[in-house]
Design an enzyme around this catalytic site. Structure first.
Site, PDB file in Angstrom:
ATOM      1  N   PHE A 197      -5.780  -3.461   1.708  1.00  0.00           N
ATOM      2  CA  PHE A 197      -6.911  -4.141   2.344  1.00  0.00           C
ATOM      3  C   PHE A 197      -7.305  -3.465   3.653  1.00  0.00           C
ATOM      4  CE2 PHE A 197      -8.164  -7.207   5.604  1.00  0.00           C
ATOM      5  CZ  PHE A 197      -9.248  -7.848   5.027  1.00  0.00           C
ATOM      6  N   ASP A 198      -6.326  -3.147   4.495  1.00  0.00           N
ATOM      7  CA  ASP A 198      -6.604  -2.535   5.796  1.00  0.00           C
ATOM      8  C   ASP A 198      -7.347  -1.214   5.648  1.00  0.00           C
ATOM      9  OD1 ASP A 198      -4.198  -4.237   5.849  1.00  0.00           O
ATOM     10  OD2 ASP A 198      -4.140  -3.737   7.978  1.00  0.00           O
ATOM     11  N   THR A 199      -6.821  -0.359   4.769  1.00  0.00           N
ATOM     12  CA  THR A 199      -7.429   0.965   4.582  1.00  0.00           C
ATOM     13  C   THR A 199      -8.854   0.844   4.072  1.00  0.00           C
ATOM     14  OG1 THR A 199      -5.257   1.913   4.091  1.00  0.00           O
ATOM     15  CG2 THR A 199      -7.189   3.175   3.405  1.00  0.00           C
TER      16      THR A 199
END
Length: 422
Positions: A197-199
């Site tokens: 999710f972060d990437t």
């Protein structure tokens, strides 16, 4: 020089300024102590209203009960219970439902020193940046962790730079913040519900023109971490492949996001030099150098078999098609398949000019003397240099004119966020 309108002053209302989300799964042992430390830190250091949201990801132990007790103990703590696992799913759900102006999250183990929290959120409150990330790989960071996690982390971030042209240094540090208005634009397009999710969020935002601020952090690995590092890394690589495919195919709405998030274009620092010209020249030169080497190699391989003029034609045609494709994406920022055929057709017309110049150089060399192979190479290199200059001017001012990355309209003030902290 016209400056963009500055952000509106920070609203002095009951609206929450900062919402720090702590996603948890089966963390009954350390949750209470971590939240108390975080609450004390924010109370002492953060001068505006804040909230700590405990996002329980379908825990099977007593995490939910501990979270509920903390919510009763502190007015600023809220417990949210989600029926499905997934850190990304939890963050997306809580952030989209939050009324705060700045949204953050951190890992429950507090591996990151909380002294980095004020510099993390300050540029978002001031309006300077759109997203802020803690980085364990930025200069000035201090990190204590095992060699396996260090190796995997550095390799992963190198892969992101090589495959997705990521400009940030640390995608997976559990210490990030985002402006609520930016989150509402980008989150609906983030598919991953787990650790990738972060990437995905960072890549989409960066491609759309959002400004990402990095804070070097002090970070100590939690030996009791429940993260399966190898499995997570493999899942991240699958996410990189999916995201890269989406970017190359044009399925992701980068142009739309760019129009919504992109900052106002800068006026040229040098009078008479159009914005982006120097960057485009450098990138065009890199592509041109590679194309020239490929052209010379093909010419040398084909010359003895089909003659100099035909070798020149074939080598120039092959490298021209590749050159147009790479310059389209790399130099002039055109994404997706729309207009690709027209660009190649116009690129072939530019190729015809290059062919005329290099063929003329060869004919001139043969008219003067019977040249050696080296003399022929000198002739075609000279003609190719002239063709390269003409190619850049025509690509910039005709083929790809108006098709590059959108920079958006003049930057508008973002409601409720101003430059009043620190």
């Amino acid at each position: 020089m016209t400056l963009p309108t500055p952000p509106a002053p920070l609203a002095r209302t009951g609206t929450t300024v900062l919402d720090v989300v702590v996603p948890v799964y089966n963390e009954e042992r350390g949750l209470a102590s971590s939240v108390r430390v975080l609450h004390a830190n924010l109370t002492a250091r953060f001068p505006h209203s804040f909230r700590i949201t405990i996002a329980d990801n379908a825990s099977t132990d007593a995490t939910a009960q501990v979270a509920d007790r903390l919510a009763l103990e502190f007015d600023e703590v809220v417990a949210v219970h989600l029926p499905q696992k997934g850190r990304g799913r939890a963050l997306s759900a809580v952030w989209l439902a939050s009324d705060a102006q700045v949204l953050a999250y951190m890992d429950v183990d507090l591996s990151t020193d909380l002294a980095a929290l004020p510099p993390l959120v300050a540029p978002l409150i001031s309006g300077h940046s759109d997203i802020a990330i803690g980085s364990r790989l930025a200069r000035g960071a201090r990190v204590v962790r095992g060699p396996k996690r260090e190796f995997i982390s550095r390799c992963y971030n190198l892969i992101l730079r090589a495959s997705l042209s990521a400009g940030f240094t640390d995608a997976q540090c559990g210490f990030k913040a985002i402006r609520a208005d930016v989150a509402r634009r980008v989150l609906p397009h983030v598919r991953d519900t787990g650790w990738f999710f972060d990437t995905e969020l960072l890549v989409l935002a960066e491609r759309a023109g959002a400004r990402i601020h990095e804070v070097p952090v002090d970070w100590v690995d939690d030996p009791d971490s429940r993260v399966d590092v190898v499995a997570t890394a493999l899942a991240d690589l699958r996410g990189v492949a999916r995201l890269g495919k989406g970017l190359l195919s044009g399925r992701l709405p980068i142009a739309q996001l760019s129009a919504q998030l992109g900052r106002a274009p800068l006026e040229p620092a040098t009078p008479g030099v159009p914005p982006g010209l120097l960057r485009q020249l450098v990138r065009f030169a890199v592509v041109g150098a590679a194309s020239t080497l490929a052209y010379l190699l093909l010419f040398a391989l084909l010359r003895d078999g089909i003659g100099a003029q035909w070798a020149n034609l074939v080598a120039l045609l092959v490298t021209a098609v590749a050159n147009t494709s790479v310059n389209r994406r790399f130099t002039f920022g055109v994404r997706g398949r729309r207009g690709a055929g027209r660009h190649q057709l116009e690129g072939l017309l530019v190729f015809a000019l290059g062919l005329a110049l290099t063929s003329g150089a060869l004919a001139l060399a043969h008219g003067v003397t019977d040249p050696s192979g080296h003399a022929e190479l000198v002739a075609v290199v000279g003609g190719n240099l002239l063709a390269t200059v003409a190619r850049f001017l025509l690509l910039r001012n005709w083929v790809f004119r108006g098709n590059g990355r959108k920079t958006g309209k003049a930057e508008q003030p973002r409601a409720g966020v101003g430059a009043s902290w620190l």
